[in-house]
Design an enzyme around this catalytic site. Sequence first.
Site, PDB file in Angstrom:
ATOM      1  N   CYS A 150       1.083  -1.055  -0.058  1.00 44.37           N
ATOM      2  CA  CYS A 150      -0.218   0.005  -0.409  1.00 44.37           C
ATOM      3  C   CYS A 150       0.922   0.881   0.049  1.00 44.37           C
ATOM      4  O   CYS A 150       1.948   1.316   0.887  1.00 44.37           O
ATOM      5  CB  CYS A 150      -1.026   0.150   1.067  1.00 44.37           C
ATOM      6  SG  CYS A 150      -1.596   1.869   1.988  1.00 44.37           S
ATOM      7  N   VAL A 208      -5.717   1.037   5.902  1.00 43.28           N
ATOM      8  CA  VAL A 208      -4.311   0.965   6.409  1.00 43.28           C
ATOM      9  C   VAL A 208      -4.230   2.647   6.235  1.00 43.28           C
ATOM     10  O   VAL A 208      -4.111   3.385   4.567  1.00 43.28           O
ATOM     11  CB  VAL A 208      -3.456  -0.408   5.990  1.00 43.28           C
ATOM     12  CG1 VAL A 208      -4.387  -0.756   6.363  1.00 43.28           C
ATOM     13  CG2 VAL A 208      -2.983  -0.171   4.785  1.00 43.28           C
ATOM     14  N   GLU A 241      -5.280   8.361   8.373  1.00 43.93           N
ATOM     15  CA  GLU A 241      -4.905   8.848   6.968  1.00 43.93           C
ATOM     16  C   GLU A 241      -3.552   9.523   7.603  1.00 43.93           C
ATOM     17  O   GLU A 241      -2.672  10.002   7.934  1.00 43.93           O
ATOM     18  CB  GLU A 241      -5.520  10.465   7.371  1.00 43.93           C
ATOM     19  CG  GLU A 241      -6.417  10.502   7.917  1.00 43.93           C
ATOM     20  CD  GLU A 241      -7.513  10.168   6.299  1.00 43.93           C
ATOM     21  OE1 GLU A 241      -7.369  10.250   5.063  1.00 43.93           O
ATOM     22  OE2 GLU A 241      -8.745   8.979   6.009  1.00 43.93           O
TER      23      GLU A 241
END
Lengths: 243, 213
Positions: free
Chosen positions: B4, B44, B57
């Site tokens: 990610c 996430v 965030e």
Amino acid sequence: MSGDATKALGKGSSAPGPVPEGLIRIYSMRFCPYSHRTRLVLKAKGIRHEIVNINLRNKPEWYYTKHPLGQIPVLETSQCQLIYESVIACEYLDDAYPGRKLFPCDPYERARQKMLSELFCKVPQLTKECLVALRCRRECTDLKVALRQEFCNLEEILDYQNTTFFGGDCISMIDYLLWPWFERLDVYGIADCVSHTPALRLWIASMKQDPTVCALLTDKSIFQGYLSLYFQNNPNAFDFGLC
Amino acid sequence: MRFCPFAERTLLVLKAKGIRHEVININLKNKPEWFFKKNPLGLVPVLENSKGQLIYESAITCEYLDEAYSGKKLLPEDPYEKACQKMIFELFSKVPSLVTSFLRRQNKEDCSGLKEELHREFSKLEEVLTNKKTAFFGGNSLSMIDYLIWPWLERLEALELNECVDHTPKLKLWMAAMRKDPTVSAVLIDVKAHKGFIDLYLQNSPEACDYGL
């Protein structure tokens, strides 16, 4: 609204000169909620400033040297530094000026306020869409349902915290960042969207008692006059209520 | 989650500041029910400290770490310089969703349109480097804003989007300089692994997040 009572500058106007030492300049518009945030912070911190209002429907050519897209608010310092995006401007003022800190000192509490700001982020667009729909005599039931849901999220926070304000028992940055849209609910015709959120209504009442919020509160009839002219595409809308 | 880009921002800051941490990877295609207690949005990255405080965030987590932990400050102390980093961050803000749209593109028309939009966004970043005349976005040393932007530029090759930086030479030089940074190289994932993950992810495979393990 003392100090705010200057006509909006449009095309053909001369660019204002450099910002004098000891002052900071805000490029603003009397009815813009984003500029309102920054003006609240300027007032709350007692920062000496001058306001230059911009005619948003007829922007001066020189204004694009202050912001590439001609948006407001923009802060300009006496060293010709430009700061924009309302939240960035508010943070800058809290960092750069002494005295009362509007953001908490604790890193976690600061992060919480920023997370709350994210939670709020759909509200500005939704309130604007409701306003436009109502003024154009269109349906806005779905929009109001969406807005009510956003307000529910905020209500949950106040319920969970059991505090008067979003940052605790005293007013702080996050309250000022949210306030401008709540001040406008009535004049936009969507005050019923807080009908089922009592903690939020209490917060609104508490905000109205804050000296900074009061000092900058816009008279309802003047706001309505502005909105009427704005929706008629009248270029003088931004100066409504000035002598 | 290992692939990610948003979580990568936080990992870069943790590493750059030498903060002792543990990583719990979440299967984003099959989220555990308990994860929604950490972040109601189920996204996430999320930071959790020993006091049970939760921060989410990615940009907020990065600022929190910089403020809460001592050592090298990644954000400048000067209020104006700090504001400049945030203004550059705003300038970058359309890139993540453009890259996601590109990943999910349906046809060739979408593809060229998205590439053009990305190219436009990268030109804005090129302008910043041109005006500043510095190697990095915050000056002559690497700082917070560089780490916040990097994960998406890292993925250009795996996405076959290298052409989007063809006309932005300073950005290309910046990418090369970033790859030399010890923190960036420690966290870097190779092109093959990125591609392997993307393939499985687009097939909605629950194994995607564990690719390579």
